[in-house]
Design a protein around this motif. Structure first.
Motif, PDB file in Angstrom:
ATOM      1  N   ALA A   1       0.507   9.699   7.065  1.00 30.63           N
ATOM      2  CA  ALA A   1       0.951  10.973   6.495  1.00 30.63           C
ATOM      3  C   ALA A   1       0.549  11.115   5.025  1.00 30.63           C
ATOM      4  O   ALA A   1       0.374  12.234   4.533  1.00 30.63           O
ATOM      5  CB  ALA A   1       2.466  11.114   6.632  1.00 30.63           C
ATOM      6  N   HIS A   2       0.402   9.980   4.345  1.00 31.96           N
ATOM      7  CA  HIS A   2       0.044  10.007   2.929  1.00 31.96           C
ATOM      8  C   HIS A   2      -1.422   9.634   2.694  1.00 31.96           C
ATOM      9  O   HIS A   2      -1.820   9.356   1.571  1.00 31.96           O
ATOM     10  CB  HIS A   2       0.987   9.083   2.138  1.00 31.96           C
ATOM     11  CG  HIS A   2       2.374   9.617   2.096  1.00 31.96           C
ATOM     12  ND1 HIS A   2       3.303   9.366   3.088  1.00 31.96           N
ATOM     13  CD2 HIS A   2       2.988  10.432   1.207  1.00 31.96           C
ATOM     14  CE1 HIS A   2       4.429   9.997   2.800  1.00 31.96           C
ATOM     15  NE2 HIS A   2       4.265  10.652   1.679  1.00 31.96           N
ATOM     16  N   GLN A   3      -2.181   9.631   3.769  1.00 35.21           N
ATOM     17  CA  GLN A   3      -3.621   9.363   3.725  1.00 35.21           C
ATOM     18  C   GLN A   3      -3.946   8.061   3.000  1.00 35.21           C
ATOM     19  O   GLN A   3      -4.857   7.984   2.189  1.00 35.21           O
ATOM     20  CB  GLN A   3      -4.359  10.560   3.115  1.00 35.21           C
ATOM     21  CG  GLN A   3      -4.141  11.817   3.916  1.00 35.21           C
ATOM     22  CD  GLN A   3      -4.659  13.058   3.242  1.00 35.21           C
ATOM     23  OE1 GLN A   3      -4.987  13.070   2.068  1.00 35.21           O
ATOM     24  NE2 GLN A   3      -4.739  14.135   4.001  1.00 35.21           N
ATOM     25  N   ILE A   4      -3.164   7.033   3.338  1.00 41.59           N
ATOM     26  CA  ILE A   4      -3.367   5.688   2.794  1.00 41.59           C
ATOM     27  C   ILE A   4      -3.900   4.829   3.934  1.00 41.59           C
ATOM     28  O   ILE A   4      -3.339   4.827   5.030  1.00 41.59           O
ATOM     29  CB  ILE A   4      -2.047   5.102   2.259  1.00 41.59           C
ATOM     30  CG1 ILE A   4      -1.474   5.999   1.148  1.00 41.59           C
ATOM     31  CG2 ILE A   4      -2.254   3.676   1.763  1.00 41.59           C
ATOM     32  CD1 ILE A   4      -0.041   5.655   0.760  1.00 41.59           C
TER      33      ILE A   4
ATOM     34  N   ARG B   1       0.825  -1.214   0.000  1.00 38.25           N
ATOM     35  CA  ARG B   1       0.000   0.000   0.000  1.00 38.25           C
ATOM     36  C   ARG B   1       0.855   1.259   0.000  1.00 38.25           C
ATOM     37  O   ARG B   1       0.502   2.257  -0.615  1.00 38.25           O
ATOM     38  CB  ARG B   1      -0.938   0.009   1.205  1.00 38.25           C
ATOM     39  CG  ARG B   1      -2.058  -0.979   1.072  1.00 38.25           C
ATOM     40  CD  ARG B   1      -2.941  -1.003   2.296  1.00 38.25           C
ATOM     41  NE  ARG B   1      -3.960  -2.021   2.142  1.00 38.25           N
ATOM     42  CZ  ARG B   1      -5.211  -1.875   2.537  1.00 38.25           C
ATOM     43  NH1 ARG B   1      -5.614  -0.770   3.117  1.00 38.25           N
ATOM     44  NH2 ARG B   1      -6.077  -2.847   2.353  1.00 38.25           N
ATOM     45  N   SER B   2       1.983   1.205   0.701  1.00 33.99           N
ATOM     46  CA  SER B   2       2.858   2.380   0.772  1.00 33.99           C
ATOM     47  C   SER B   2       3.567   2.637  -0.549  1.00 33.99           C
ATOM     48  O   SER B   2       3.972   3.767  -0.824  1.00 33.99           O
ATOM     49  CB  SER B   2       3.916   2.197   1.869  1.00 33.99           C
ATOM     50  OG  SER B   2       4.925   1.276   1.454  1.00 33.99           O
ATOM     51  N   GLN B   3       3.759   1.597  -1.338  1.00 34.61           N
ATOM     52  CA  GLN B   3       4.514   1.637  -2.591  1.00 34.61           C
ATOM     53  C   GLN B   3       5.983   1.998  -2.362  1.00 34.61           C
ATOM     54  O   GLN B   3       6.667   2.459  -3.267  1.00 34.61           O
ATOM     55  CB  GLN B   3       3.868   2.572  -3.615  1.00 34.61           C
ATOM     56  CG  GLN B   3       2.494   2.117  -4.024  1.00 34.61           C
ATOM     57  CD  GLN B   3       1.886   2.950  -5.116  1.00 34.61           C
ATOM     58  OE1 GLN B   3       2.338   4.045  -5.451  1.00 34.61           O
ATOM     59  NE2 GLN B   3       0.815   2.433  -5.693  1.00 34.61           N
ATOM     60  N   LEU B   4       6.452   1.775  -1.130  1.00 36.40           N
ATOM     61  CA  LEU B   4       7.863   1.993  -0.819  1.00 36.40           C
ATOM     62  C   LEU B   4       8.659   0.748  -1.175  1.00 36.40           C
ATOM     63  O   LEU B   4       8.171  -0.371  -1.011  1.00 36.40           O
ATOM     64  CB  LEU B   4       8.040   2.277   0.678  1.00 36.40           C
ATOM     65  CG  LEU B   4       7.486   3.599   1.193  1.00 36.40           C
ATOM     66  CD1 LEU B   4       7.429   3.582   2.715  1.00 36.40           C
ATOM     67  CD2 LEU B   4       8.329   4.754   0.686  1.00 36.40           C
TER      68      LEU B   4
END
Length: 100
Positions: free
Chosen positions: A68-71, A22-25
């Motif tokens: 912080a990224h509204q995920i 979900r973070s795509q990190l």
């Protein structure tokens, strides 16, 4: 040391995987942000951390990043509550937010 059941271990692995997706990190970015290597991150999220606090550091990092990224995060079902209340965890290590 915190001991998880087999079901909790499987669930925690899945929760880490889903939250990272979900973070795509990348593993490289997570490792860089946490002061370690991608191999150490992988070792931890597959439930073989060098220190038990490492998984809490990664958990907190992901939760903060996603918020912080509204995920929407996938809630952790075993790594829950206030880590200060767990006698077996070193809160100072977790609060530092670095895996060395």
């Amino acid at each position: 040391m915190m001991s998880l059941t087999m079901a909790q271990t499987v669930a925690t692995k899945r929760e880490f995987k889903e939250n990272i997706q979900r973070s795509q990190l990348s593993m490289e970015q997570i490792a860089s942000d946490l002061g370690t290597t991608p191999e150490v991150i992988t070792q931890s999220i597959t439930m073989h951390p060098r220190r038990i606090e490492d998984n809490w550091i990664i958990r907190n990092y992901l939760n903060e990043y996603l918020a912080a990224h509204q995920i929407t995060e996938v809630p952790f079902t075993a790594l829950t509550g206030d880590y200060h209340r767990y006698w077996f965890l070193n809160a100072a290590i977790i609060e530092r937010g670095i895996i060395d």
